[in-house]
Design a protein around this motif. Sequence first.
Motif, short mmCIF file in Angstrom:
data_model
loop_
_atom_site.label_atom_id
_atom_site.label_comp_id
_atom_site.label_asym_id
_atom_site.label_seq_id
_atom_site.Cartn_x
_atom_site.Cartn_y
_atom_site.Cartn_z
N ALA B 22 0.83 -1.20 0.00
CA ALA B 22 0.00 0.00 0.00
C ALA B 22 0.87 1.25 0.00
N GLN B 27 6.07 -2.91 -7.15
CA GLN B 27 7.46 -3.01 -7.63
C GLN B 27 8.44 -2.37 -6.67
N ASP B 28 8.05 -1.27 -6.09
CA ASP B 28 8.98 -0.59 -5.20
C ASP B 28 9.06 -1.24 -3.83
N VAL B 108 -5.49 0.11 -6.51
CA VAL B 108 -4.37 0.70 -7.25
C VAL B 108 -3.48 -0.37 -7.88
N GLN B 112 -4.87 -3.16 -11.88
CA GLN B 112 -4.25 -3.12 -13.21
C GLN B 112 -3.32 -4.30 -13.45
N ARG B 114 -2.95 -7.79 -14.90
CA ARG B 114 -3.70 -8.65 -15.82
C ARG B 114 -3.82 -10.07 -15.32
N ILE B 117 -6.78 -10.95 -12.85
CA ILE B 117 -8.10 -11.17 -13.42
C ILE B 117 -8.45 -12.65 -13.49
N TYR B 122 -10.60 -12.35 -7.85
CA TYR B 122 -11.17 -11.41 -8.80
C TYR B 122 -12.60 -11.79 -9.15
N GLU B 163 -14.70 4.21 -6.54
CA GLU B 163 -13.25 4.06 -6.69
C GLU B 163 -12.55 5.40 -6.73
N TYR B 164 -13.14 6.31 -7.48
CA TYR B 164 -12.51 7.61 -7.70
C TYR B 164 -12.26 8.35 -6.39
N VAL B 167 -9.71 6.30 -4.17
CA VAL B 167 -8.32 6.41 -4.62
C VAL B 167 -7.80 7.83 -4.40
N ASN B 168 -8.64 8.82 -4.66
CA ASN B 168 -8.22 10.20 -4.41
C ASN B 168 -7.83 10.41 -2.96
N ILE B 170 -6.80 8.12 -0.92
CA ILE B 170 -5.56 7.37 -0.68
C ILE B 170 -4.35 8.15 -1.21
N LEU B 171 -4.45 8.57 -2.45
CA LEU B 171 -3.28 9.17 -3.08
C LEU B 171 -2.97 10.55 -2.54
N HIS B 172 -4.01 11.31 -2.22
CA HIS B 172 -3.75 12.66 -1.74
C HIS B 172 -3.76 12.74 -0.23
#
Lengths: 195, 195, 195, 195
Positions: B22, B27-28, B108, B112, B114, B117, B122, B163-164, B167-168, B170-172
């Motif tokens: 999270a 990847q990071d 997040v 995405q 693949r 799925i 899922y 979602e919008y 996520v907003n 979360i990200l902000h």
Amino acid sequence: MTVKKSEGKREQILRAAEKVFAEKGFQDATIADIVGRAKVSEATLYEYYSSKEDLLFRIPGDLTSEQKKEIEFVFDHIRGAANKMRAFIYHNLWFWQTHPDYASVALVILKQNRKFINTESYRIIYDTYQMMLPVIEEGIESGEFKAGTNPKLVLSMILSIIEYITVNKILHGTPENLLEYVDPITDQILGGIRA
Amino acid sequence: MTVKKSEGKREQILRAAEKVFAEKGFQDATIADIVGRAKVSEATLYEYYSSKEDLLFRIPGDLTSEQKKEIEFVFDHIRGAANKMRAFIYHNLWFWQTHPDYASVALVILKQNRKFINTESYRIIYDTYQMMLPVIEEGIESGEFKAGTNPKLVLSMILSIIEYITVNKILHGTPENLLEYVDPITDQILGGIRA
Amino acid sequence: MTVKKSEGKREQILRAAEKVFAEKGFQDATIADIVGRAKVSEATLYEYYSSKEDLLFRIPGDLTSEQKKEIEFVFDHIRGAANKMRAFIYHNLWFWQTHPDYASVALVILKQNRKFINTESYRIIYDTYQMMLPVIEEGIESGEFKAGTNPKLVLSMILSIIEYITVNKILHGTPENLLEYVDPITDQILGGIRA
Amino acid sequence: MTVKKSEGKREQILRAAEKVFAEKGFQDATIADIVGRAKVSEATLYEYYSSKEDLLFRIPGDLTSEQKKEIEFVFDHIRGAANKMRAFIYHNLWFWQTHPDYASVALVILKQNRKFINTESYRIIYDTYQMMLPVIEEGIESGEFKAGTNPKLVLSMILSIIEYITVNKILHGTPENLLEYVDPITDQILGGIRA
DNA sequence: GATGAATGAGAGTTCATTCAT
DNA sequence: CATGAATGAACTCTCATTCAT
């Protein structure tokens, strides 16, 4: 206005990066992939861009301000809040549909990059979207939209559904024409706010 | 009920992974990060999970089927399509708000991926969301919703705005209470479809 | 003579190891493979054997001294150097053919292990092979073999061709019967040394 | 004649690998060992070779076809099957003696690698050895060798004894001169087949 | 005596970035 | 201006071995 180095090569690298980022994602894309597609050497790429992330952040480039100008132009030539909203939705869906690689980069990769939020590109995109707010407000004032309408929420819903169907198309590779959604989306949004 | 190895440790690793994914993205996030937080050795992590990706895909775990059951329960005990829709929106916003790390991972990262799925998780999530479709259809049949309403589009709009804003947040990192959006969203959606 | 622990389990582990080493080679065989086949825990394996290499070196075990005794018995009951040589070749080919896992371990893995050369097992195998030398020498003295025959070279040729066809069978998985080579090999060797 | 990257470095790495593989075996040799000896970084090694196994399989390189050509040359300039056989034995022993690291790699490591059998190098080596077969057959036809001689067995015995004494020298580190075996071996083999 | 669980130490491999030319 | 070549720093993953019970 002088530019150093070959602008052609700079653009060539950027377009290659856009394609590769779109196809593989940021982390899975390698500099080797990008220079392979751009037909330049790795060292050359670093002559033009200081890092892989720099390259990513420069992809929006002029597109963002062009898009802003286009929306401004559209808003200048259309009368009525509802009409402007329909045009806004149309323009955005049309834009993502005609720039699928950029859509992948912008909506999937950049969207969730916290550092991107501090870039000029992000500000321009943000400003562009915010241009819908006064339109909605004017619609309320003019009586075209219901009093009590929450402009920010309405804008969020518009942006979210545009992103949602665009990203779905990207991720699942469905061949649907996004423009078919312009009227259903607009009507559904308007249905909830039309006076 | 027998369990192999320490289920406590298994869970401990999973929660650490959820947190780290999270915070940093897939990847990071490094295995070193995860085991550091979980206070186990790297080798121990691999006793419980076969790979970093395996770890990622196991994060949804039982939450998905629990969520499905809860939605089913809610739908069983509430009358009226509009009421069910409001409850659906409420439940989802409440769920993401109370599981912020999982929200980051699910909305997040997994969103995405693949390969995700094709997982059971899922499918369960997908099925859960699809449960809204017959509700909308029944609403149309009963006359509660307008004829001509497009159930899939309405569901997409509901899911996309949920979602919008999640996520907003979360990200902000904004501290807003997502539950404040339940009524505005529901009303806006209903406004467009209520007969 | 008291033995600690269960000799059955000790043997069980050893046979499992032989099989796994034969199939995968020493490095590719894992302790997990071996205990899986032996149906004991990893910790139990280490109760009986101090390390993976210890396990490897104990595989020859009693087989080596048994083989030595059998060759001694054969040499005691057969008259004539040529006959003894044929019996030696027969016995060795028969032995490898009937102990294919051990053949893999001995001729492929142990053969090239520099440390194995210092073990008791190696000494016994070496001694067993050296028993052919006096046989050849007696053949020369008795006039059965040509004067000028080099006993060591002859023995090397015998051992090398036995190994060669055995290893070839192991590595290439051919189904041939090694015993068919007894007479051709013996005759070819004898052809070069028979008086 | 253009070469990519520094052929010097490529060769340098290969020779280091040959040495290290010869000394430690494939599995016990580490990439760190090899680059340490080659005085390059690990990453550089991977610029030239795609994996540790790739490196191993490239060691035979041109040596194999050179050897084949040399044997062909020798066979073209020597008359008589027995003479050719002696030359073949001489050449092989001389070759292994003058390439001790390659001998270790080829006869100990590659010999038992099942994947190596499918490489071009293996085919060339195999073909080179098979060149002895028609020589023996011609010896039989011309009456130089006994009728009833089994060419394949004779070749196997030649190859096996060559390998045997070469590997013994490698593993036990004895300083003997392998060329001293040329005549004894040739004579012993011929003794069994000369008409 | 037997083992489930844990891990230290290291393996091979990748890749964004730099520097000498 | 362009680049071939080189690499430091990290990564995920493996496995023989040990220890507490």
